[in-house]
Design a protein around this motif. Sequence first.
Motif, PDB file in Angstrom:
ATOM      1  N   MET A  26     -41.160  19.943 -32.792  1.00 55.25           N
ATOM      2  CA  MET A  26     -40.015  19.048 -32.932  1.00 55.25           C
ATOM      3  C   MET A  26     -40.282  18.070 -34.068  1.00 55.25           C
ATOM      4  O   MET A  26     -41.428  17.768 -34.386  1.00 55.25           O
ATOM      5  N   GLN A  27     -39.200  17.582 -34.667  1.00 54.90           N
ATOM      6  CA  GLN A  27     -39.291  16.571 -35.711  1.00 54.90           C
ATOM      7  C   GLN A  27     -38.464  15.357 -35.303  1.00 54.90           C
ATOM      8  O   GLN A  27     -37.326  15.503 -34.828  1.00 54.90           O
ATOM      9  N   LEU A  28     -39.034  14.187 -35.515  1.00 59.83           N
ATOM     10  CA  LEU A  28     -38.316  12.946 -35.238  1.00 59.83           C
ATOM     11  C   LEU A  28     -38.109  12.199 -36.547  1.00 59.83           C
ATOM     12  O   LEU A  28     -39.074  11.796 -37.200  1.00 59.83           O
ATOM     13  N   TYR A  29     -36.862  12.030 -36.939  1.00 57.30           N
ATOM     14  CA  TYR A  29     -36.539  11.208 -38.099  1.00 57.30           C
ATOM     15  C   TYR A  29     -36.591   9.751 -37.659  1.00 57.30           C
ATOM     16  O   TYR A  29     -35.925   9.372 -36.682  1.00 57.30           O
ATOM     17  N   PHE A  30     -37.375   8.952 -38.388  1.00 61.41           N
ATOM     18  CA  PHE A  30     -37.685   7.618 -37.890  1.00 61.41           C
ATOM     19  C   PHE A  30     -37.884   6.621 -39.024  1.00 61.41           C
ATOM     20  O   PHE A  30     -38.088   6.975 -40.179  1.00 61.41           O
TER      21      PHE A  30
ATOM     22  N   MET B 181     -43.416  13.340 -37.304  1.00 64.23           N
ATOM     23  CA  MET B 181     -42.643  12.173 -37.696  1.00 64.23           C
ATOM     24  C   MET B 181     -42.186  12.326 -39.141  1.00 64.23           C
ATOM     25  O   MET B 181     -43.000  12.572 -40.030  1.00 64.23           O
ATOM     26  N   VAL B 182     -40.867  12.205 -39.364  1.00 63.00           N
ATOM     27  CA  VAL B 182     -40.281  12.353 -40.695  1.00 63.00           C
ATOM     28  C   VAL B 182     -39.620  11.034 -41.080  1.00 63.00           C
ATOM     29  O   VAL B 182     -38.687  10.580 -40.404  1.00 63.00           O
ATOM     30  N   SER B 183     -40.114  10.414 -42.138  1.00 65.89           N
ATOM     31  CA  SER B 183     -39.609   9.104 -42.538  1.00 65.89           C
ATOM     32  C   SER B 183     -38.168   9.203 -43.029  1.00 65.89           C
ATOM     33  O   SER B 183     -37.799  10.119 -43.771  1.00 65.89           O
ATOM     34  N   ALA B 184     -37.355   8.245 -42.617  1.00 65.63           N
ATOM     35  CA  ALA B 184     -35.952   8.169 -43.047  1.00 65.63           C
ATOM     36  C   ALA B 184     -35.563   6.702 -43.112  1.00 65.63           C
ATOM     37  O   ALA B 184     -35.793   5.952 -42.162  1.00 65.63           O
ATOM     38  N   THR B 185     -34.997   6.285 -44.231  1.00 64.21           N
ATOM     39  CA  THR B 185     -34.600   4.893 -44.378  1.00 64.21           C
ATOM     40  C   THR B 185     -33.194   4.830 -44.961  1.00 64.21           C
ATOM     41  O   THR B 185     -32.759   5.727 -45.679  1.00 64.21           O
ATOM     42  N   GLY B 186     -32.495   3.751 -44.637  1.00 61.93           N
ATOM     43  CA  GLY B 186     -31.155   3.576 -45.171  1.00 61.93           C
ATOM     44  C   GLY B 186     -30.419   2.470 -44.461  1.00 61.93           C
ATOM     45  O   GLY B 186     -30.960   1.804 -43.569  1.00 61.93           O
ATOM     46  N   THR B 187     -29.186   2.262 -44.850  1.00 65.59           N
ATOM     47  CA  THR B 187     -28.298   1.281 -44.237  1.00 65.59           C
ATOM     48  C   THR B 187     -26.921   1.929 -44.109  1.00 65.59           C
ATOM     49  O   THR B 187     -26.695   3.026 -44.638  1.00 65.59           O
TER      50      THR B 187
ATOM     51  N   LEU C 146     -24.532   1.304 -45.763  1.00 65.80           N
ATOM     52  CA  LEU C 146     -23.987   1.431 -47.111  1.00 65.80           C
ATOM     53  C   LEU C 146     -24.690   2.497 -47.946  1.00 65.80           C
ATOM     54  O   LEU C 146     -24.195   2.871 -49.015  1.00 65.80           O
ATOM     55  N   ASP C 147     -25.831   2.969 -47.485  1.00 63.48           N
ATOM     56  CA  ASP C 147     -26.597   3.955 -48.251  1.00 63.48           C
ATOM     57  C   ASP C 147     -27.330   4.876 -47.286  1.00 63.48           C
ATOM     58  O   ASP C 147     -28.385   4.522 -46.750  1.00 63.48           O
ATOM     59  N   SER C 148     -26.769   6.045 -47.053  1.00 61.65           N
ATOM     60  CA  SER C 148     -27.377   6.995 -46.121  1.00 61.65           C
ATOM     61  C   SER C 148     -28.003   8.184 -46.837  1.00 61.65           C
ATOM     62  O   SER C 148     -28.268   9.219 -46.224  1.00 61.65           O
ATOM     63  N   THR C 149     -28.290   8.043 -48.137  1.00 61.64           N
ATOM     64  CA  THR C 149     -28.784   9.174 -48.921  1.00 61.64           C
ATOM     65  C   THR C 149     -30.151   9.659 -48.444  1.00 61.64           C
ATOM     66  O   THR C 149     -30.489  10.821 -48.645  1.00 61.64           O
ATOM     67  N   LYS C 150     -30.944   8.794 -47.826  1.00 66.88           N
ATOM     68  CA  LYS C 150     -32.259   9.182 -47.336  1.00 66.88           C
ATOM     69  C   LYS C 150     -32.286   9.341 -45.820  1.00 66.88           C
ATOM     70  O   LYS C 150     -33.358   9.403 -45.215  1.00 66.88           O
ATOM     71  N   MET C 151     -31.110   9.418 -45.210  1.00 68.23           N
ATOM     72  CA  MET C 151     -31.008   9.584 -43.772  1.00 68.23           C
ATOM     73  C   MET C 151     -30.731  11.054 -43.443  1.00 68.23           C
ATOM     74  O   MET C 151     -30.282  11.818 -44.305  1.00 68.23           O
ATOM     75  N   PRO C 152     -30.983  11.477 -42.204  1.00 72.63           N
ATOM     76  CA  PRO C 152     -30.847  12.898 -41.841  1.00 72.63           C
ATOM     77  C   PRO C 152     -29.394  13.296 -41.580  1.00 72.63           C
ATOM     78  O   PRO C 152     -29.023  13.706 -40.474  1.00 72.63           O
ATOM     79  N   THR C 153     -28.563  13.201 -42.612  1.00 72.73           N
ATOM     80  CA  THR C 153     -27.131  13.453 -42.422  1.00 72.73           C
ATOM     81  C   THR C 153     -26.825  14.921 -42.110  1.00 72.73           C
ATOM     82  O   THR C 153     -25.792  15.210 -41.494  1.00 72.73           O
ATOM     83  N   SER C 154     -27.689  15.842 -42.517  1.00 79.24           N
ATOM     84  CA  SER C 154     -27.477  17.252 -42.175  1.00 79.24           C
ATOM     85  C   SER C 154     -27.702  17.493 -40.681  1.00 79.24           C
ATOM     86  O   SER C 154     -27.046  18.352 -40.080  1.00 79.24           O
TER      87      SER C 154
ATOM     88  N   ASN D  90     -27.677  14.824 -38.351  1.00 79.91           N
ATOM     89  CA  ASN D  90     -26.873  13.837 -37.625  1.00 79.91           C
ATOM     90  C   ASN D  90     -25.810  13.324 -38.585  1.00 79.91           C
ATOM     91  O   ASN D  90     -26.111  12.534 -39.476  1.00 79.91           O
ATOM     92  N   PRO D  91     -24.566  13.744 -38.426  1.00 80.21           N
ATOM     93  CA  PRO D  91     -23.525  13.354 -39.381  1.00 80.21           C
ATOM     94  C   PRO D  91     -23.278  11.855 -39.437  1.00 80.21           C
ATOM     95  O   PRO D  91     -22.703  11.367 -40.415  1.00 80.21           O
ATOM     96  N   LEU D  92     -23.727  11.123 -38.424  1.00 79.48           N
ATOM     97  CA  LEU D  92     -23.591   9.670 -38.446  1.00 79.48           C
ATOM     98  C   LEU D  92     -24.591   9.029 -39.397  1.00 79.48           C
ATOM     99  O   LEU D  92     -24.453   7.845 -39.726  1.00 79.48           O
ATOM    100  N   GLY D  93     -25.604   9.792 -39.813  1.00 81.27           N
ATOM    101  CA  GLY D  93     -26.603   9.256 -40.736  1.00 81.27           C
ATOM    102  C   GLY D  93     -27.423   8.150 -40.124  1.00 81.27           C
ATOM    103  O   GLY D  93     -27.718   7.154 -40.785  1.00 81.27           O
ATOM    104  N   LYS D  94     -27.819   8.328 -38.860  1.00 78.92           N
ATOM    105  CA  LYS D  94     -28.543   7.278 -38.147  1.00 78.92           C
ATOM    106  C   LYS D  94     -29.847   7.837 -37.597  1.00 78.92           C
ATOM    107  O   LYS D  94     -30.021   9.044 -37.430  1.00 78.92           O
ATOM    108  N   ILE D  95     -30.749   6.924 -37.319  1.00 78.48           N
ATOM    109  CA  ILE D  95     -32.004   7.255 -36.653  1.00 78.48           C
ATOM    110  C   ILE D  95     -32.078   6.448 -35.356  1.00 78.48           C
ATOM    111  O   ILE D  95     -31.446   5.391 -35.251  1.00 78.48           O
TER     112      ILE D  95
END
Length: 200
Positions: free
Chosen positions: A1-5, A30-36, A38-46, A48-53
């Motif tokens: 399993m992978q956790l975007y965090f 653990m897979v690093s993901a950062t954003g806000t 206003l900027d979800s380019t480094k979030m796991p949008t594929s 989670n379409p909400l682009g959240k962790i």
Amino acid sequence: MQLYFAPTSPFVRKVVVTLHETGQIDDVEMVSATGTPLDSTKMPTSQNPLGKIPTLVRPEGPALFDSRVICRFLDERAEGGLYPDARIWEVLTLEALADGIMEAAVLMVYESRCRPDDMVYDFWVEGQWTKISRALDVLNTRWISHLAGPLDMGQIAVGCALGYLDFRHGDRDWRQGRDALARWNIRFAARPSMQATRPE
């Protein structure tokens, strides 16, 4: 399993504490993901379409989100007993209360981080803190006996919420007038799972 965090997210911390408490920390990459917002380019949008962790990717099905869903899945996977049937509604309500504290506290951070200084709405920020303050008062009185009981997900969520208040809003002094909750937090924060996940 992978956790975007991201290590500073209180919702991610809740999941990682659950992994520690249920003995599954070594089962997750653990897979690093950062954003806000206003900027979800480094979030796991594929995933989670909400682009959240947090977002948990598992081999046997679609990715899971949000933290409540992930924690429930991990507890069932490990038969961890963090959602006991005998107290399930109390546990779920306490988890929701703690998550509400975290949501309001994160929104306070985003208000100054995502807006220009001249657009920060102080009254709205104080409104978020008012919600947090009411919740803390209830934790200090109505929920303190539950917090003193056997470990469950409600307690983990509260511990992570209080840790986030210390991390991001320490100047607010949430302990003032809430001695019972402050004493409980000292004990809970000493757990190895909480020590291992302290935000830096």
